[in-house]
Design an enzyme around this catalytic site. Sequence first.
Site, mmCIF file in Angstrom:
data_model
loop_
_atom_site.group_PDB
_atom_site.id
_atom_site.type_symbol
_atom_site.label_atom_id
_atom_site.label_comp_id
_atom_site.label_asym_id
_atom_site.label_seq_id
_atom_site.Cartn_x
_atom_site.Cartn_y
_atom_site.Cartn_z
ATOM 1 N N TYR A 1 0.721 -1.271 -0.072
ATOM 2 C CA TYR A 1 0.062 -0.009 -0.142
ATOM 3 C C TYR A 1 0.949 1.256 -0.023
ATOM 4 C CZ TYR A 1 -2.672 3.741 2.101
ATOM 5 O OH TYR A 1 -3.337 5.014 2.339
HETATM 6 P P1 NAD Z 1 -12.101 5.406 2.010
HETATM 7 O O1 NAD Z 1 -11.943 4.052 1.632
HETATM 8 O O2 NAD Z 1 -12.968 5.559 2.740
HETATM 9 O O3 NAD Z 1 -12.292 6.426 0.812
HETATM 10 C C1 NAD Z 1 -12.029 5.950 -0.432
HETATM 11 C C2 NAD Z 1 -13.205 5.961 -1.512
HETATM 12 O O4 NAD Z 1 -12.550 5.981 -2.833
HETATM 13 C C3 NAD Z 1 -13.948 4.839 -1.471
HETATM 14 O O5 NAD Z 1 -15.256 5.152 -1.125
HETATM 15 C C4 NAD Z 1 -13.905 4.005 -2.825
HETATM 16 O O6 NAD Z 1 -15.089 3.516 -3.008
HETATM 17 C C5 NAD Z 1 -13.441 5.324 -3.648
HETATM 18 N N1 NAD Z 1 -12.581 4.460 -4.754
HETATM 19 C C6 NAD Z 1 -11.485 3.917 -4.704
HETATM 20 N N2 NAD Z 1 -11.049 3.580 -6.064
HETATM 21 C C7 NAD Z 1 -11.661 4.370 -6.653
HETATM 22 C C8 NAD Z 1 -11.789 4.572 -8.227
HETATM 23 N N3 NAD Z 1 -10.825 3.860 -8.916
HETATM 24 N N4 NAD Z 1 -12.607 5.312 -8.567
HETATM 25 C C9 NAD Z 1 -13.367 6.060 -7.812
HETATM 26 N N5 NAD Z 1 -13.507 5.763 -6.597
HETATM 27 C C10 NAD Z 1 -12.525 4.913 -6.048
HETATM 28 O O7 NAD Z 1 -10.740 5.807 2.392
HETATM 29 P P2 NAD Z 1 -10.383 7.207 3.497
HETATM 30 O O8 NAD Z 1 -9.670 6.647 4.584
HETATM 31 O O9 NAD Z 1 -11.448 8.184 3.246
HETATM 32 O O10 NAD Z 1 -9.020 7.760 2.576
HETATM 33 C C11 NAD Z 1 -9.159 8.819 1.636
HETATM 34 C C12 NAD Z 1 -7.709 9.031 1.070
HETATM 35 O O11 NAD Z 1 -6.868 9.395 2.179
HETATM 36 C C13 NAD Z 1 -7.139 7.926 0.754
HETATM 37 O O12 NAD Z 1 -6.218 8.164 -0.626
HETATM 38 C C14 NAD Z 1 -5.991 7.196 1.447
HETATM 39 O O13 NAD Z 1 -4.978 6.557 0.777
HETATM 40 C C15 NAD Z 1 -5.747 8.530 2.190
HETATM 41 N N6 NAD Z 1 -5.295 8.253 3.580
HETATM 42 C C16 NAD Z 1 -6.143 8.151 4.529
HETATM 43 C C17 NAD Z 1 -5.746 7.948 5.764
HETATM 44 C C18 NAD Z 1 -6.702 7.545 6.938
HETATM 45 O O14 NAD Z 1 -6.163 7.528 7.945
HETATM 46 N N7 NAD Z 1 -7.894 7.409 6.517
HETATM 47 C C19 NAD Z 1 -4.309 8.139 6.079
HETATM 48 C C20 NAD Z 1 -3.407 8.486 5.163
HETATM 49 C C21 NAD Z 1 -3.840 8.555 3.781
#
Ligand code: NAD
Length: 314
Positions: free
Chosen positions: A149
């Site tokens: 990841y």
């Molecule tokens: P999440 O899984 O709740 O949200 C991501 C959304 O993206 C999902 O609803 C999924 O359906 C959608 N998705 C994935 N691939 C897709 C595609 N090809 N086309 C359209 N939609 C797509 O995750 P989150 O926790 O809200 O994370 C949001 C972002 O923040 C991500 O990029 C993640 O890597 C980053 N991030 C999150 C955290 C955390 O602690 N939550 C920490 C560091 C980075």
Amino acid sequence: MNCLVTGAAGFIGSRLCQRLLKTGYDVVGVDSFTDYYPRWIKEKNLEPLKKEKNFKFVEKDINELELKNTLKNMDCVFHHAAQAGVRASWGKGFSVYSRNNIEATQKLLEASRDSRIKKFIYASSSSVYGFSPELPMSETSPLFPFSPYGVTKLAGEHLCLLYHKNYGTPAVSLRFFTVYGPGQRPDMAFHKFFKSIAEDKEISIFGDGNQTRDFTYIDDIIDANMASLEKGNAGEIYNIGGGNRNKLKDIFPILEEICGKKIKVRHQDKQRGDVLHTFARIDKAQRDLDYSPRIHLQDGLKEEWTWIQNLYYP
Ligand code: NAD
């Protein structure tokens, strides 16, 4: 201002859409409802957004979207869509990560070349540091991603940088450190802990509980995204952390106090890809974005507990 938010049905993307709409922006949200966690939770995230007249939702995979057209009238892009989670990124699961985190990012950046966007904000992650020898981690620390990841999130960052250098794409990467609060994904620790506590089940932790994390409240993350629109310097990377780090096992008394229940803990083997510590230096974001985390862990956890109860036991 017209904004495109990818991953709009997810934890962070949906909360960001709410803030953008409240601030007066027009928002197009894209999400493909990947099956990493249940759709009904994402639908719940979207409920308040769908009532807003300045919000348009497109259910589509970025890899299949007609992106040039979508970006035609956009002023900014918040690219939050991704396959999140460290543990599922091994083995066969990796192809989902490379498609949703690397290929989708490249397609979006490519389509942005001919657009008029003023900012492309990329949701990166502390996972790019992996087993960094430096604590706290600063944007110039060596990067040793420790999970597939992390590798895909770092590839996305590099793509942003090289589109910036070669085509002038106004890309800014924000490295989020463990985000928590209302809406938190069901695979994340606090969500799982609170659900188990509510159901009087024991909570499982991986390892001995001495691992530390820099926990960042969701609204602090949203503040950083909003500030990046105006103040984020294109081609730059910013750590967005909570300003502290906590041992996982030190959180349990806080959870007991919030929930008013005694917790039973079960230890499981450490998971591959999990790092021991994360801790962000945030002075660069403080200087350029006026970023300053406002929410204390205890207060943020109370908000998440209230949200969990409403979600599962309304
Ligand atoms: P999440 O899984 O709740 O949200 C991501 C959304 O993206 C999902 O609803 C999924 O359906 C959608 N998705 C994935 N691939 C897709 C595609 N090809 N086309 C359209 N939609 C797509 O995750 P989150 O926790 O809200 O994370 C949001 C972002 O923040 C991500 O990029 C993640 O890597 C980053 N991030 C999150 C955290 C955390 O602690 N939550 C920490 C560091 C980075």
